[in-house]
Design a protein around this motif. Structure first.
Motif, short mmCIF file in Angstrom:
data_model
loop_
_atom_site.label_atom_id
_atom_site.label_comp_id
_atom_site.label_asym_id
_atom_site.label_seq_id
_atom_site.Cartn_x
_atom_site.Cartn_y
_atom_site.Cartn_z
N VAL A 1 0.85 -1.20 0.00
CA VAL A 1 0.00 0.00 0.00
C VAL A 1 0.89 1.24 0.00
CG1 VAL A 1 -1.72 1.31 1.32
CG2 VAL A 1 -1.89 -1.19 1.16
N PHE A 2 1.93 1.22 0.82
CA PHE A 2 2.88 2.32 0.89
C PHE A 2 3.50 2.56 -0.48
CE2 PHE A 2 7.31 3.72 1.57
CZ PHE A 2 7.06 4.96 2.13
N GLU A 3 3.89 1.48 -1.14
CA GLU A 3 4.52 1.60 -2.45
C GLU A 3 3.56 2.23 -3.46
OE1 GLU A 3 7.26 -0.89 -5.54
OE2 GLU A 3 5.82 -2.00 -4.35
N ALA A 4 2.31 1.83 -3.43
CA ALA A 4 1.33 2.40 -4.35
C ALA A 4 1.19 3.91 -4.13
CB ALA A 4 -0.02 1.71 -4.17
N ASN A 5 1.27 4.33 -2.88
CA ASN A 5 1.18 5.77 -2.58
C ASN A 5 2.48 6.50 -2.91
OD1 ASN A 5 -1.47 5.62 -1.67
ND2 ASN A 5 -0.83 5.06 0.40
N MET A 6 3.61 5.81 -2.81
CA MET A 6 4.91 6.42 -3.11
C MET A 6 4.99 6.90 -4.55
SD MET A 6 7.75 4.00 -1.27
CE MET A 6 9.10 4.58 -2.26
N VAL A 7 4.35 6.17 -5.45
CA VAL A 7 4.42 6.50 -6.87
C VAL A 7 3.91 7.92 -7.12
CG1 VAL A 7 3.53 5.85 -9.15
CG2 VAL A 7 4.20 4.10 -7.54
N LYS A 8 2.99 8.38 -6.29
CA LYS A 8 2.38 9.70 -6.47
C LYS A 8 3.23 10.83 -5.89
CE LYS A 8 -1.97 7.31 -5.86
NZ LYS A 8 -2.99 7.03 -4.89
N GLU A 9 4.22 10.49 -5.07
CA GLU A 9 5.04 11.49 -4.40
C GLU A 9 6.10 12.09 -5.32
OE1 GLU A 9 4.99 12.63 -1.12
OE2 GLU A 9 3.11 11.52 -0.88
N VAL A 10 6.33 13.38 -5.20
CA VAL A 10 7.41 14.03 -5.93
C VAL A 10 8.73 13.59 -5.30
CG1 VAL A 10 8.48 16.26 -6.47
CG2 VAL A 10 5.98 16.03 -6.49
N GLY A 11 9.68 13.20 -6.13
CA GLY A 11 10.97 12.74 -5.62
C GLY A 11 10.87 11.41 -4.89
N ASN A 12 9.95 10.56 -5.33
CA ASN A 12 9.69 9.30 -4.61
C ASN A 12 10.89 8.37 -4.55
OD1 ASN A 12 9.74 7.76 -7.05
ND2 ASN A 12 7.57 8.20 -7.38
N GLU A 13 11.86 8.55 -5.43
CA GLU A 13 13.02 7.66 -5.41
C GLU A 13 13.97 7.97 -4.25
OE1 GLU A 13 13.75 11.08 -8.22
OE2 GLU A 13 12.20 9.56 -8.07
N PHE A 14 13.69 9.04 -3.48
CA PHE A 14 14.56 9.42 -2.36
C PHE A 14 13.92 9.18 -0.99
CE2 PHE A 14 15.84 12.18 -5.92
CZ PHE A 14 17.13 11.69 -6.08
N ILE A 15 12.72 8.63 -0.94
CA ILE A 15 12.01 8.45 0.33
C ILE A 15 12.77 7.52 1.27
CG2 ILE A 15 9.91 7.51 1.39
CD1 ILE A 15 8.38 8.61 -1.08
N LEU A 16 13.27 6.41 0.77
CA LEU A 16 14.01 5.48 1.62
C LEU A 16 15.32 6.11 2.09
CD1 LEU A 16 14.15 2.65 2.89
CD2 LEU A 16 15.29 1.86 0.81
N ARG A 17 16.00 6.83 1.21
CA ARG A 17 17.25 7.49 1.59
C ARG A 17 17.02 8.43 2.77
NH1 ARG A 17 20.55 11.19 -2.59
NH2 ARG A 17 20.53 9.23 -3.72
N GLU A 18 15.94 9.22 2.70
CA GLU A 18 15.62 10.14 3.79
C GLU A 18 15.35 9.38 5.09
OE1 GLU A 18 12.38 12.49 2.31
OE2 GLU A 18 13.64 13.46 0.80
N ALA A 19 14.66 8.27 5.00
CA ALA A 19 14.33 7.48 6.19
C ALA A 19 15.57 6.84 6.80
CB ALA A 19 13.30 6.41 5.84
N LEU A 20 16.49 6.38 5.97
CA LEU A 20 17.67 5.66 6.47
C LEU A 20 18.82 6.57 6.90
CD1 LEU A 20 17.83 2.63 4.00
CD2 LEU A 20 16.88 2.70 6.32
N ASP A 21 18.84 7.80 6.41
CA ASP A 21 19.93 8.71 6.75
C ASP A 21 20.09 8.88 8.26
OD1 ASP A 21 21.02 9.17 4.28
OD2 ASP A 21 19.97 11.08 3.94
#
Length: 183
Positions: free
Chosen positions: A18-38
């Motif tokens: 479900v999270f992944e489906a919502n991620m697709v709509k986010e601007v800059g979605n390819e950086f969401i995990l990077r922000e979380a793991l930093d």
């Protein structure tokens, strides 16, 4: 926390789809995990993200935050095609998103030296990706599947089996490879 000292695990969950489906709509979605793991990076020596064999949004996120990629593949011809496709995707992500991304190595899993086509697949992979194949191969071992079905790491389930020995050797090899690149 896990029963192994200094090993911590953040497990996946079905809600991730479900999270992944919502991620697709986010601007800059390819950086969401990077922000979380930093925020975790100052507290860990190694951060390992295990990805499914699909090139979905979560895998692209993992590649955008990673420094090294280790590709695990079976000793089968069809698996080699997947390695080539992933390398192509990695090159795109390296060019567009993460210039620090590099291949750490290719790991042969479920390998049997007695099976002729496994030896042929390994040889073909070595020809296609010279100096990128890990020396350690993970041999076929029923204890690996048994440990997984019991929700245990192989080092606790049966630390003396071939699977545990192979993964211990692989861990040492991966650490040596990562450290040699950083120095």
């Amino acid at each position: 926390e896990t029963p192994i000292e200094n090993l911590f695990l953040i497990a996946s969950a079905t809600s991730l789809s479900v999270f992944e489906a919502n991620m697709v709509k986010e601007v800059g979605n390819e950086f969401i995990l990077r922000e979380a793991l930093d925020s975790l990076k100052p507290y860990v020596d190694f951060l390992i993200v295990d990805c499914p064999p699909s090139l979905d949004v979560l895998t692209v996120n993992a590649l955008s935050t990673s420094e090294f990629v280790y590709i695990a593949t079976q000793s089968e011809y069809f698996a080699l095609d997947g390695v080539a496709k992933l390398r192509k995707t990695m090159a795109t992500i390296e060019r567009r998103i993460n210039p620090n991304l590099r291949l750490g190595g290719i790991i042969m899993t479920m390998h049997s030296k007695r099976m002729k086509h496994h030896a042929q697949a390994l040889k073909l992979l070595e020809e296609s990706f010279p100096d990128q194949i890990c020396e350690t191969t993970i041999r076929r071992n029923v204890n690996l599947a048994d440990a997984s079905s019991h929700g245990m790491p192989i080092q606790l389930y049966d630390p003396h089996c071939h699977g545990a020995k192979d993964y211990n050797a692989l861990a040492k090899e991966v650490m040596a490879r990562c450290l040699s690149v950083k120095t």
